[in-house]
Design an enzyme around this catalytic site. Sequence first.
Site, PDB file in Angstrom:
ATOM      1  N   CYS A   1      99.015 -20.599  -5.371  1.00  0.00           N
ATOM      2  CA  CYS A   1      99.157 -20.027  -4.034  1.00  0.00           C
ATOM      3  C   CYS A   1      99.691 -18.596  -4.072  1.00  0.00           C
ATOM      4  CB  CYS A   1     100.064 -20.917  -3.190  1.00  0.00           C
ATOM      5  SG  CYS A   1     100.314 -20.312  -1.506  1.00  0.00           S
TER       6      CYS A   1
ATOM      7  N   ARG B   1     105.662 -42.495  18.153  1.00  0.00           N
ATOM      8  CA  ARG B   1     105.163 -43.415  17.132  1.00  0.00           C
ATOM      9  C   ARG B   1     104.073 -42.761  16.283  1.00  0.00           C
ATOM     10  NH1 ARG B   1     104.370 -49.055  20.572  1.00  0.00           N
ATOM     11  NH2 ARG B   1     106.598 -49.581  20.796  1.00  0.00           N
TER      12      ARG B   1
ATOM     13  N   GLU C   1      98.296 -21.303   3.149  1.00  0.00           N
ATOM     14  CA  GLU C   1      98.183 -19.849   3.049  1.00  0.00           C
ATOM     15  C   GLU C   1      96.842 -19.457   2.424  1.00  0.00           C
ATOM     16  OE1 GLU C   1     102.320 -21.108   3.391  1.00  0.00           O
ATOM     17  OE2 GLU C   1     100.787 -21.620   1.891  1.00  0.00           O
TER      18      GLU C   1
ATOM     19  N   ALA D   1     116.290 -47.536  25.026  1.00  0.00           N
ATOM     20  CA  ALA D   1     115.976 -47.485  26.451  1.00  0.00           C
ATOM     21  C   ALA D   1     117.013 -48.331  27.175  1.00  0.00           C
ATOM     22  CB  ALA D   1     114.567 -48.024  26.710  1.00  0.00           C
TER      23      ALA D   1
ATOM     24  N   TRP E   1     109.031 -52.905  30.504  1.00  0.00           N
ATOM     25  CA  TRP E   1     108.923 -52.076  31.700  1.00  0.00           C
ATOM     26  C   TRP E   1     110.289 -51.635  32.239  1.00  0.00           C
ATOM     27  CZ3 TRP E   1     104.719 -52.025  29.650  1.00  0.00           C
ATOM     28  CH2 TRP E   1     103.836 -53.081  29.553  1.00  0.00           C
TER      29      TRP E   1
ATOM     30  N   GLU F   1     113.410 -48.962  16.874  1.00  0.00           N
ATOM     31  CA  GLU F   1     113.254 -49.288  18.291  1.00  0.00           C
ATOM     32  C   GLU F   1     114.053 -50.512  18.737  1.00  0.00           C
ATOM     33  OE1 GLU F   1     109.503 -48.968  20.153  1.00  0.00           O
ATOM     34  OE2 GLU F   1     108.686 -47.574  18.687  1.00  0.00           O
TER      35      GLU F   1
ATOM     36  N   GLY G   1     116.636 -54.275  17.835  1.00  0.00           N
ATOM     37  CA  GLY G   1     117.404 -54.351  19.052  1.00  0.00           C
ATOM     38  C   GLY G   1     118.866 -53.947  18.867  1.00  0.00           C
TER      39      GLY G   1
ATOM     40  N   LEU H   1     103.718 -52.591  18.515  1.00  0.00           N
ATOM     41  CA  LEU H   1     104.317 -51.412  17.873  1.00  0.00           C
ATOM     42  C   LEU H   1     103.265 -50.417  17.407  1.00  0.00           C
ATOM     43  CD1 LEU H   1     107.163 -53.114  15.784  1.00  0.00           C
ATOM     44  CD2 LEU H   1     107.284 -52.160  18.092  1.00  0.00           C
TER      45      LEU H   1
ATOM     46  N   THR I   1     123.392 -51.293  16.134  1.00  0.00           N
ATOM     47  CA  THR I   1     124.805 -51.384  15.738  1.00  0.00           C
ATOM     48  C   THR I   1     124.969 -51.168  14.243  1.00  0.00           C
ATOM     49  OG1 THR I   1     125.272 -52.915  17.554  1.00  0.00           O
ATOM     50  CG2 THR I   1     126.859 -52.854  15.751  1.00  0.00           C
TER      51      THR I   1
END
Length: 366
Positions: free
Chosen positions: A87, A187, A55, A157, A173, A299, A301, A207, A306
């Site tokens: 501020c 990311r 601000e 994915a 892929w 990401e 596995g 990564l 789980t």
Amino acid sequence: MNNLLDESYLQIALELAKKGKGKVSPSPLVGALLVKNDKIIGAAYRNSPSEISTEILAIKKSKENTEGATLYTNLEPCTLSTDTQDCIDFIIQSGIKKVVIGSLNPRPDYKGQSIKKLRKAGIEVKTGILENECIDINKFYFKYISTSLPYITLKMAITIDGKIADTSGNSKWLTSVESRCLVHELRSEYDAVMVGFKSVKIDNPELTVRLVEGRNPKRIILDSKLQLSLESNLVKKNLDKNLIIVTSQKNQNKKKKINAYLKRGIKILFVPEKSNGKLDLLKTLSILSEEKITSVLVEGGSKVFTSFIKQKLEDEILIFISPKILGRGLPLCSNLGIKSLSEAINYSIKEVEKIGDDALIKLMRR
């Protein structure tokens, strides 16, 4: 009509705030807009964690005298003094007549204090405009401040028959180029990405952010037995010294291996194990929060997904669905201890979007 006008200007402030994505953590995203006689006379957004109040910056960059202007900001301005300027005092002294605020700051020492001070000074304050949008843009910050834990997104994915990899564990892929570009963009916006050791062993990932412009996140590896190879891409390409290994406290005596990691700029976090021999994820997230990590993109596995789902540690799930059928392959999740449909975990579908040839579904727990 005034509400519509306020929404329009605050939407611009929100778009400004988004420019700071991936640059300001652990501070919040903030955009500020100054309007006078239906004309924008000043604008600014936070571009780094330590930058002065957005601000104040907008007021200083104003092209005209700010007397009688309206200030739009997506987040309640700070009430704490910086080294040089307060501020709220700066806003009051600038002659601004009205302040429109999207959402309150969740910090316990803020929560409406700015509004009280502004109103006491005779300034009109309007709140709650585009409130949901303003909270959503700072969901990492709100979670971090409210719970002292990072915001967790599980990024998955899968094929249309629910497989994340073939029987050999290969998942490269699986989705379209457009989906992979979006993941790289994500990311760049999260403080860190996290994967399990098994995923690293199979895929040997980097990564990092490569398909779009943006800064690299911290890379976190859940490696309970401290097995990460010094020849892996993660280690060899750790030029920014942002690789973190989370491992069991039992490995603290592996001095030779620990020193080899440390020489390569790798940070090691030791956490306790649970009774099932797995790393304590909640403790892990607490330690990451202490490292000022406010958001984590998980990401993989399957076992990592789980564990997060089983312990209710995820804030949202992003599922990229590829129009492929594998038949046999690795499932999205392993055993969650659910024995019947009535015990199934229920999610709400918040968004559905087509990305290239894939479908992206955003899920939140009900």
